[in-house]
Each structure stands twice: as C-alpha cells, then as structure tokens.
Design an enzyme around this catalytic site. Structure first.
Site, PDB file in Angstrom:
ATOM      1  N   ILE A   1       8.484   7.139  -1.174  1.00 39.98           N
ATOM      2  CA  ILE A   1       7.120   6.623  -1.167  1.00 39.98           C
ATOM      3  C   ILE A   1       6.622   6.609  -2.602  1.00 39.98           C
ATOM      4  CG2 ILE A   1       6.607   7.341   1.204  1.00 39.98           C
ATOM      5  CD1 ILE A   1       5.231   9.809   0.133  1.00 39.98           C
ATOM      6  N   ASP A   2       5.552   5.876  -2.851  1.00 44.81           N
ATOM      7  CA  ASP A   2       5.040   5.736  -4.208  1.00 44.81           C
ATOM      8  C   ASP A   2       4.532   7.055  -4.768  1.00 44.81           C
ATOM      9  OD1 ASP A   2       5.592   3.057  -4.176  1.00 44.81           O
ATOM     10  OD2 ASP A   2       3.556   2.441  -3.659  1.00 44.81           O
ATOM     11  N   LYS A   3       4.418   7.090  -6.073  1.00 43.29           N
ATOM     12  CA  LYS A   3       3.903   8.266  -6.768  1.00 43.29           C
ATOM     13  C   LYS A   3       2.507   8.638  -6.272  1.00 43.29           C
ATOM     14  CE  LYS A   3       2.367   9.695 -11.397  1.00 43.29           C
ATOM     15  NZ  LYS A   3       2.291   9.305 -12.824  1.00 43.29           N
TER      16      LYS A   3
END
Length: 409
Positions: free
Chosen positions: A206-208
């Site tokens: 998942i994104d930062k």
C-alpha cells in the site's frame, strides 16, 4: 650421426666424486627426515552440507543458496564457475550432479526436499547454514529494541501461513529509489520473527500515506499461494476513506481505464483516467480498473465516509477514482486534488485519510478475515469533521479471525 656411449670415470675423477660424497653425507641425513611442518596461509578445504527442507521444494538452486542460506549472489556465481557446488539427490544419494556446467544452468536447476547441497569450501566461512542463525548470514537490517517492540505491536493477525500488520501512515513499504535512503517496512521485517527464522515476504503493498493491513507470507510456498489469491481476485480488500464533498450516487461500481502520466520529472508521475477528452499518450500503458464503493456516513456537504472495495489493484486507483470520477478527493491527498482551505475544519498538511481496514479470502470454515483498527489520528480528524464512526465500530471485531503484488491505494 651421434652415438651415445656410457660414461666411464677416470681414476682422478673418482677421487673427486668420493670427496664430494663425503661432504654431502650430512645433507643426505637431513633428506631422510620428515619435512618440516610450516604454517599454511591457505585455509583448509572443507565441505559444507545443507539438506533442503520441505518449504524450499522446487526452488532453484541459486535461490536456495541466496535466500535460504543467505549467500551473496556474486559468491554463488563464483562457486559455480569454480565447480564448487554439488547436489546429492534424495532419490539417489550417490548421484552427485555437479553444477559446473554454466552459471545460467545453475540458476535454472531446481532442488527437492531432502536433497543435500554440498559446497566444496575453499576458505569460505559458512557456519551452520541450516540454522541460519547469525545476523551477518541473514544480511538483515539491525533495528533497535525500541523499534522492534514498536513493530511487533503492529501485528493484528498471525497464523501458520502469514502475518498481518497495521502499517502506520508515513512509512513506505519499500525503501527509496534513485539511491535515496529512507526507513521502510522492509527494514523492520526481522522484528516480526525470531532470529533463526526466514524473513517474512511481502505479497502486496500500500502507499506510504495509506495506513492499514499489510500481509506478509512466512515462507516461499505461502507467498506463492497468497500472491495467486491476489492475482485471481480472491482477496477482498475494504478501504475506509474520508472524502471532501458529497458522493453521488451513494453507492456503485466504477469501471474505467487508467494510465500513468508524467511531466518533466519522474516525481510528477501520477495516475490519470483515460477518456475521449483526456486520451492517454501513444506510448502509455492503459489498464482497466474496477472499483466498488458505498457511502457509510455523510455530514452535509462537507465530507463523506466511504468504503472502497477495489476489484483490481492499479497504482493509486482509489485516489484517482475519488478525484477524477466521483469528484470528491480524499482529505489530505494533495497529489490528487485536495487543497487546504476546501474544508475549514480539516487540519492543514494532514495525513492522507485512507486506511486499508479489512481483508478476507476463502469460504466457509476456510475463510480468513483480518481487520486493522482505525488509527487514532484518523479517528480524531474524522470526529472533528463530523464523521460518525458508530457503524464502523459496530462492525469492527475485537481481533482478526481465522478458521484454520498489488497496490490500489
């Protein structure tokens, strides 16, 4: 034509030879003694053996050496070139097949459970390769006891196959690119297992800025099975998002084509929706995306609490759909349409209000469901914006339940 005749000593020559023999007698005595033992600068040659465990059945030999035993890739290549690797098949213990053909042949060779890998050691120190107990052999990053304890506190589910953690916002899954060095989740994986265990493997990301569930497989076989579930769409992912504005209609399914667009630098890269009015460039890769959504709570025209259920895992899929299709960017998503001042009560420069809340797969008694509690900072901001979390709290189980590579954020 030359004739070779036997040499005959003359009387004066015999006297000279006898004199030399008497002088050399002490030397001949030394020659009869055993040679002196001098210290060797070359390490003794030893054979290191490792028996392939069941979880590495079917893996390539090079992968087993680098991942299971922790040997550096250049070392494995050098061992192959120098013909220092052998495999004794479990079915035929006396049949030692040397991997000296080529490095490429080594990389493609597979090993089976019970096979004995022999490393004909020429000074290469490999201690207890089956246990893989040393920090250096594992080549895993060192982390402080405080960070290790913090990381273990993120665990929300663990069984014989996988570990699931509740990743905080701001922590990237992988380290930086282009030579940048930043802390990432991969730097902390060693904290989730014992020192002699294999490092867990990421099967999605998942994104930062996105918080929530990150699933980790405990070994190669588990990673392959879980990755296959993600690929064929058998894993249900439910994201909670606080979006700016009113979503209309309040539920539905979005089908669209996405592509990656760039400006002058790679840092400007973003995902866009391909339409007739906004066509993709000729060399852009277009990918179909499918996203389900439903509004859980709406507080007038300010914000809405939305549950997204992506059926595909395109990069920044949910963030792009929220901005470009629904017209309601996610609060805190400054890359995709949100701006400070749009909502007076929203904190300036706040986190991305997107959280991978729940994940499940399987059916009946084999169903696995994992839930990651909503982070406190997201819950507090939601309450400031008027979000009512009651329905979510009612759905939230006390802990994840179990009867036995995608990025859509």
């Amino acid at each position: 034509m030359f004739l070779l005749q036997p040499f005959r000593q003359q009387p004066h020559q015999r006297s000279v030879v006898n004199a030399c023999a008497s002088l050399l007698a002490p030397v001949r005595g030394l020659a009869s003694q055993p040679p002196l033992s001098l210290p060797s600068t070359t390490p003794p040659k030893e054979t290191t053996r490792s028996v392939v465990p069941p979880k590495w059945n079917g893996a390539s030999l090079s992968r087993y050496l680098t991942k299971a035993l922790g040997l550096p890739v250049p070392l494995v290549q050098r061992l192959a070139r120098k013909k220092l690797l052998r495999v004794a098949s479990n079915s035929s213990p006396d049949n030692h097949a040397s991997s000296s053909r080529t490095v490429r042949a080594l990389a493609g060779r597979t090993v089976a459970t019970g096979d004995t890998i022999e490393i004909l050691d020429t000074g290469i120190a490999i201690d207890d390769v089956d246990a893989r107990a040393t920090q250096d052999a594992l080549n895993r990053p060192r982390i402080s006891p405080a960070l290790a304890s913090e990381t273990r506190a993120w665990i929300v589910h663990e069984d014989d196959v996988c570990i699931a953690i509740n990743k905080p916002t701001g922590l990237p899954v992988h380290g930086g690119s282009h030579g940048s060095k930043r802390e990432s989740l991969t730097d902390r994986l060693g904290a989730l297992v014992s020192d002699d265990a294999e490092l867990p493997r990421l099967v999605h990301r998942i994104d930062k800025g996105t918080s929530g569930i990150v699933l980790l497989a405990k070994d190669r076989v588990a990673a392959e099975k879980l990755s296959a579930l993600f690929r064929d769409g058998s894993v249900t992912k439910e994201y909670l998002a606080i979006v700016a504005g009113t979503v209309s209609p309040p539920s539905g399914r979005v089908l669209c084509d996405l592509y990656r667009s760039t400006n002058d630098t790679r840092t400007d890269e973003r995902t866009s929706v391909a339409t007739t009015a906004n066509p993709a460039s000729a060399n852009a890769k277009i990918e179909a995306a499918e996203t389900g959504y439903r509004v859980l709570d709406a507080t007038g025209a300010a914000v809405s609490l939305v549950m997204f259920t992506p059926a595909t895992g395109r990069k920044h899929q949910l963030r792009t759909v929220a901005e470009n299709v629904l017209g309601t960017p996610i609060v805190g998503d400054y890359k995709y349409g949100f701006r400070d001042g749009r909502i007076r009560e929203a904190p300036r420069g706040g986190r991305l209000m997107l959280h991978l809340y729940r994940m499940s797969w399987g059916k009946g008694s084999d169903k696995v469901q994992i839930c990651a509690p909503i982070p406190n900072e997201m819950r507090v901001v939601g309450e400031q914006l008027g979000v009512r979390w009651g329905k979510i709290q009612a759905e939230e189980p006390p802990q994840s339940s179990s009867s036995s590579s995608s990025s859509s954020s």
